[in-house]
Each structure stands twice: as C-alpha cells, then as structure tokens.
Design an enzyme around this catalytic site. Structure first.
Site, PDB file in Angstrom:
ATOM      1  N   ARG A   1       0.852  -1.187   0.000  1.00 44.91           N
ATOM      2  CA  ARG A   1       0.000   0.000   0.000  1.00 44.91           C
ATOM      3  C   ARG A   1       0.886   1.234   0.000  1.00 44.91           C
ATOM      4  O   ARG A   1       1.914   1.241   0.688  1.00 44.91           O
ATOM      5  CB  ARG A   1      -0.852   0.036   1.287  1.00 44.91           C
ATOM      6  CG  ARG A   1      -2.147  -0.726   1.193  1.00 44.91           C
ATOM      7  CD  ARG A   1      -3.160   0.008   0.324  1.00 44.91           C
ATOM      8  NE  ARG A   1      -4.406  -0.715   0.158  1.00 44.91           N
ATOM      9  CZ  ARG A   1      -4.689  -1.576  -0.826  1.00 44.91           C
ATOM     10  NH1 ARG A   1      -3.777  -1.855  -1.723  1.00 44.91           N
ATOM     11  NH2 ARG A   1      -5.869  -2.146  -0.912  1.00 44.91           N
TER      12      ARG A   1
ATOM     13  N   GLU B   1      -1.240   8.237  -4.589  1.00 48.08           N
ATOM     14  CA  GLU B   1      -2.045   7.586  -5.613  1.00 48.08           C
ATOM     15  C   GLU B   1      -3.414   8.283  -5.699  1.00 48.08           C
ATOM     16  O   GLU B   1      -3.979   8.559  -4.636  1.00 48.08           O
ATOM     17  CB  GLU B   1      -2.221   6.117  -5.192  1.00 48.08           C
ATOM     18  CG  GLU B   1      -2.231   5.163  -6.333  1.00 48.08           C
ATOM     19  CD  GLU B   1      -2.175   3.715  -5.841  1.00 48.08           C
ATOM     20  OE1 GLU B   1      -1.240   3.356  -5.112  1.00 48.08           O
ATOM     21  OE2 GLU B   1      -3.089   2.979  -6.199  1.00 48.08           O
TER      22      GLU B   1
ATOM     23  N   HIS C   1      -0.300   0.192  -9.928  1.00 49.96           N
ATOM     24  CA  HIS C   1      -1.172  -0.624  -9.037  1.00 49.96           C
ATOM     25  C   HIS C   1      -1.880  -1.745  -9.799  1.00 49.96           C
ATOM     26  O   HIS C   1      -3.110  -1.814  -9.846  1.00 49.96           O
ATOM     27  CB  HIS C   1      -2.193   0.274  -8.324  1.00 49.96           C
ATOM     28  CG  HIS C   1      -2.676  -0.318  -7.037  1.00 49.96           C
ATOM     29  ND1 HIS C   1      -3.105   0.430  -5.971  1.00 49.96           N
ATOM     30  CD2 HIS C   1      -2.782  -1.618  -6.618  1.00 49.96           C
ATOM     31  CE1 HIS C   1      -3.468  -0.350  -4.973  1.00 49.96           C
ATOM     32  NE2 HIS C   1      -3.275  -1.617  -5.342  1.00 49.96           N
TER      33      HIS C   1
HETATM   34  N1  LIG Z   1      -0.458  -4.321  -5.435  1.00 50.63           N
HETATM   35  C1  LIG Z   1      -1.674  -4.821  -5.460  1.00 50.63           C
HETATM   36  O1  LIG Z   1      -2.376  -4.734  -6.454  1.00 50.63           O
HETATM   37  C2  LIG Z   1      -2.201  -5.525  -4.247  1.00 50.63           C
HETATM   38  C3  LIG Z   1      -3.132  -6.574  -4.425  1.00 50.63           C
HETATM   39  C4  LIG Z   1      -3.603  -7.239  -3.299  1.00 50.63           C
HETATM   40  C5  LIG Z   1      -3.169  -6.850  -2.028  1.00 50.63           C
HETATM   41  N2  LIG Z   1      -2.283  -5.815  -1.879  1.00 50.63           N
HETATM   42  C6  LIG Z   1      -1.820  -5.404  -0.552  1.00 50.63           C
HETATM   43  O2  LIG Z   1      -0.868  -6.347  -0.077  1.00 50.63           O
HETATM   44  C7  LIG Z   1      -0.807  -6.277   1.352  1.00 50.63           C
HETATM   45  C8  LIG Z   1      -0.724  -7.664   1.956  1.00 50.63           C
HETATM   46  O3  LIG Z   1      -1.869  -8.432   1.616  1.00 50.63           O
HETATM   47  P1  LIG Z   1      -2.064  -9.918   2.208  1.00 50.63           P
HETATM   48  O4  LIG Z   1      -3.231 -10.515   1.515  1.00 50.63           O
HETATM   49  O5  LIG Z   1      -0.785 -10.653   2.191  1.00 50.63           O
HETATM   50  O6  LIG Z   1      -2.470  -9.551   3.717  1.00 50.63           O
HETATM   51  P2  LIG Z   1      -2.436 -10.509   5.002  1.00 50.63           P
HETATM   52  O7  LIG Z   1      -3.399  -9.913   5.965  1.00 50.63           O
HETATM   53  O8  LIG Z   1      -2.605 -11.939   4.585  1.00 50.63           O
HETATM   54  O9  LIG Z   1      -0.942 -10.348   5.554  1.00 50.63           O
HETATM   55  C9  LIG Z   1      -0.442  -9.164   6.090  1.00 50.63           C
HETATM   56  C10 LIG Z   1       0.569  -9.557   7.161  1.00 50.63           C
HETATM   57  O10 LIG Z   1       1.276  -8.375   7.544  1.00 50.63           O
HETATM   58  C11 LIG Z   1       1.593  -8.508   8.928  1.00 50.63           C
HETATM   59  N3  LIG Z   1       1.928  -7.182   9.450  1.00 50.63           N
HETATM   60  C12 LIG Z   1       1.115  -6.164   9.795  1.00 50.63           C
HETATM   61  N4  LIG Z   1       1.836  -5.094  10.188  1.00 50.63           N
HETATM   62  C13 LIG Z   1       3.131  -5.448  10.087  1.00 50.63           C
HETATM   63  C14 LIG Z   1       4.368  -4.776  10.341  1.00 50.63           C
HETATM   64  N5  LIG Z   1       4.378  -3.513  10.760  1.00 50.63           N
HETATM   65  N6  LIG Z   1       5.516  -5.447  10.131  1.00 50.63           N
HETATM   66  C15 LIG Z   1       5.521  -6.727   9.686  1.00 50.63           C
HETATM   67  N7  LIG Z   1       4.385  -7.410   9.432  1.00 50.63           N
HETATM   68  C16 LIG Z   1       3.217  -6.775   9.618  1.00 50.63           C
HETATM   69  C17 LIG Z   1       0.346  -9.120   9.522  1.00 50.63           C
HETATM   70  O11 LIG Z   1       0.627  -9.740  10.763  1.00 50.63           O
HETATM   71  C18 LIG Z   1      -0.064 -10.122   8.437  1.00 50.63           C
HETATM   72  O12 LIG Z   1       0.442 -11.416   8.690  1.00 50.63           O
HETATM   73  C19 LIG Z   1      -2.027  -5.457   1.766  1.00 50.63           C
HETATM   74  O13 LIG Z   1      -1.600  -4.129   2.061  1.00 50.63           O
HETATM   75  C20 LIG Z   1      -2.868  -5.417   0.537  1.00 50.63           C
HETATM   76  O14 LIG Z   1      -3.677  -4.274   0.498  1.00 50.63           O
HETATM   77  C21 LIG Z   1      -1.787  -5.166  -2.966  1.00 50.63           C
END
Ligand SMILES: NC(=O)c1ccc[n+]([C@@H]2O[C@H](COP(=O)([O-])OP(=O)(O)OC[C@H]3O[C@@H](n4cnc5c(N)ncnc54)[C@H](O)[C@@H]3O)[C@@H](O)[C@H]2O)c1
Length: 316
Positions: free
Chosen positions: A244, A273, A291
């Site tokens: 993000r 963004e 994105h």
């Molecule tokens: N680029 C894109 O198009 C796109 C697409 C899908 C998701 N995303 C983004 O990817 C990210 C991850 O998605 P996901 O499905 O893996 O989520 P998820 O909830 O499965 O995993 C996120 C992990 O981050 C950990 N976390 C939270 N804060 C933290 C910190 N400060 N340090 C270390 N770890 C921390 C949590 O404990 C969790 O295990 C989200 O921000 C989501 O919005 C981006």
C-alpha cells in the site's frame, strides 16, 4: 436481485451470478451519482475494487443495499465496521490475487537487477546511436539466485512471494509480529512439493541481512519503512512495495536511492495515488507499475468466482 459491479467484475463472476438469477449491472457510475443510481435502481449488492468509495453517508442513504463486496484484499475504501453495524454483509476475496502480486514483485526484481526499467526508457531514444554506451551502462547486472530476500509481512502475499523466491534459489527470511513460525509447502509442476520451515526474525535482523526486501503489510498509521529503517539496510539493497502507498516513506526512499544505499526500487503503489509524485515517476532507479498487482486474467477470474459464490450463499 440486482448487483452493481461498479469497478467491473470478471466474466466468471457474471456467469455464476446470472445462473443463480441475479441481474449484474457493469456500468461505472461516478462516485457523486452513486447514491441516486443505487436508490433509483434498487440495487441489492454493490461490488467495488479500490476506485469506488463506500462511506457511511452512502450506506445511510441507500436502504436497498444488503451487501458490499470488494474484489481483492484491502478494504480501506469501505467503512466496513459501520456497514456491518447496519446489518450489511461485507465480503472480499483475500486469497484470490496473492500469486499474481507475488509474480509482479519478481517482475520488478528480475527487471531491476538487469536495469530493464531504465533500458526500456533509453533504448527507444538512443538504442541505434549509442548502443555500445548503453551496453556498457547496463552491463553490471546481478542474479537473484543465492541472494537473501527479506519479506516484511508474512501473510498471504508474503508467503506466495517466499514460495517464488525458493523456486528461484533465494534464501528467505521474514518479519511478522503475528506469525512466529510457519511451514511453507512449495508445490512444483509435477505434483511434488517440498516443505520449508521459517521463523520470524526481528525487523532489524531482516533489514540488516537482506539483499532484496519486499513489503506485504496492510495499510497502517505510520510508515513501516522510513529513514531509520533504510539506515539499517545493506548498501546496494533493492526494495519493492506492492502493498500500500504510505507504508514506505517515498522521500526517504529517494534519499536512499541518491546515496546508493538502495540500488533500485520497484513500486506498484504510491503515497499520493492516483497522482504519484513526479520525482518518483521520473526517477531512473525506480521500476514503476500503476497498481496492477492483482490485475491478471487468472486473479480476476478467481476474484469473480469467489465473489459470486459468497453472494449466492449470503443473498439467495
Ligand atoms: N499491489 C496490489 O495490487 C495488491 C493486491 C492485493 C493486495 N495488496 C496489498 O498487499 C498487502 C498484503 O496483503 P495480504 O493478503 O498478504 O495480507 P495478510 O493480511 O494476509 O498479511 C499481512 C501480514 O502483515 C503482517 N503485518 C502487519 N503489520 C506489520 C508490520 N508492521 N511489520 C511486519 N508485518 C506486519 C500481519 O501480521 C499479516 O500477517 C495489503 O496491504 C494489501 O492491500 C496489494
């Protein structure tokens, strides 16, 4: 029942919903006209991706709404708690796009270590007149194999990225405060698979030991990577943010690129963004995508089917 897919939905989702008797409307209604459109057409379900915002006011003004669906993961564009308090179903498809985002991370890493982002900018301009100079300036590439990948956030996408890294021959380390230990099963093309055990390290340990760093944390109040964290990293590290905008301090990133602390960065998401800073867009050491992490045919098709399945079971 009527479902408005305001930011689009894959054919797989439309087919499944229509088969169960839903009417699926795929026009894109402008944010300011959404309230009247939903009320005039008595929309039961509103599906969005990241563009359409579903805030308290919209929820209050649209009594026909029973369900809000987000095709994808992050729900920062929806007032989720408020909608649930009001009795609406709020659903998303958290797992459908992980593999696609992970592949995009590697597209940035593979491109970056061979300067593809910069070569693709300069070859059209000077490829015929300065071929030898360009060949020389892009000659110092490196391989990913044998290097250490640090994954910050070891949830769905972090794990999917780790699996790719293992396939490439990288060593994987991670930091995640909520996932102390994990066994990853890495599947191969012929049905075989192999299990690898991991244990969370401290943030500082990961930053200090990684040659490549990738961020997979949710949006949060402060930066996860800012000046202090860049200070702990190895000289010449590479970093990708496909999580993000706002988890990575872009001003600190540009400083770290200027000093050579960071060799290159890959960005799919941006602090400002949808109008990223010109300094970021023009930087020769940043590989850029708008994105598109989840924007593959496969991920969108899985998202469409998963949304449809949930809508059918909740509203039918
Ligand atoms: N680029 C894109 O198009 C796109 C697409 C899908 C998701 N995303 C983004 O990817 C990210 C991850 O998605 P996901 O499905 O893996 O989520 P998820 O909830 O499965 O995993 C996120 C992990 O981050 C950990 N976390 C939270 N804060 C933290 C910190 N400060 N340090 C270390 N770890 C921390 C949590 O404990 C969790 O295990 C989200 O921000 C989501 O919005 C981006």
């Amino acid at each position: 029942m009527k479902i408005l897919a305001n930011d689009g939905i894959a054919q797989s989702g439309i087919k499944a919903l229509e088969k169960s008797g839903f009417e699926v409307i795929t026009v894109t209604v402008a944010q300011e006209q959404l309230e009247s459109y939903i009320n005039e057409n008595k929309i039961d379900g509103l599906l969005v991706r990241s563009a359409t915002k579903v805030r308290k006011e919209l929820i209050d003004q649209c009594p026909s709404l029973k369900l809000i669906g987000r095709g994808g993961v992050g729900m920062d564009n929806i007032d989720v708690d408020y909608a649930r308090e009001k009795g609406l179903h709020v659903i998303n498809t958290p797992a459908a796009s992980s593999a696609s985002v992970a592949e995009l991370v590697f597209a940035h890493f593979f491109g970056g270590v061979r300067y593809l982002h910069d070569a693709n900018r300069n070859m059209p301009l000077e490829g015929d007149s300065k071929f030898r100079q360009l060949k020389k300036s892009y000659a110092g590439g490196t391989e990913l194999r044998g290097k250490t990948l640090g994954v910050i956030g070891f949830g769905r996408i972090g794990k999917a990225t780790a699996k790719l890294a293992i396939g490439v021959g990288m060593k994987v380390i991670y930091h995640d405060p909520l996932i102390e230990k994990v066994t990853l099963e890495v599947p191969f093309f012929d049905g075989r698979s192999m299990a690898f055990n991991f244990q969370s390290l401290s943030m500082a340990e990961v930053l200090k030991a990684s040659d490549f760093i990738t961020l997979h944390v949710p949006a949060q109040k402060g930066y996860v990577i800012a000046q202090k964290e860049f200070g702990l990293m190895k000289q010449g590290v590479a970093i990708v943010n496909a999580a993000r905008g706002g988890v990575l301090d872009e001003v600190a990133l540009v400083d770290a690129l200027e000093t050579g602390k960071v060799a290159f960065a890959g960005l799919d998401v941006y602090e400002s963004e949808p109008s990223p800073e010109i300094r970021i867009l023009m930087h020769p050491k940043i590989s850029l995508t708008p994105h598109i992490g989840a924007a593959t045919g496969e991920a969108q098709s899985r998202i469409g089917s998963e949304l449809a399945e949930q809508i059918i079971s909740l509203l039918k």
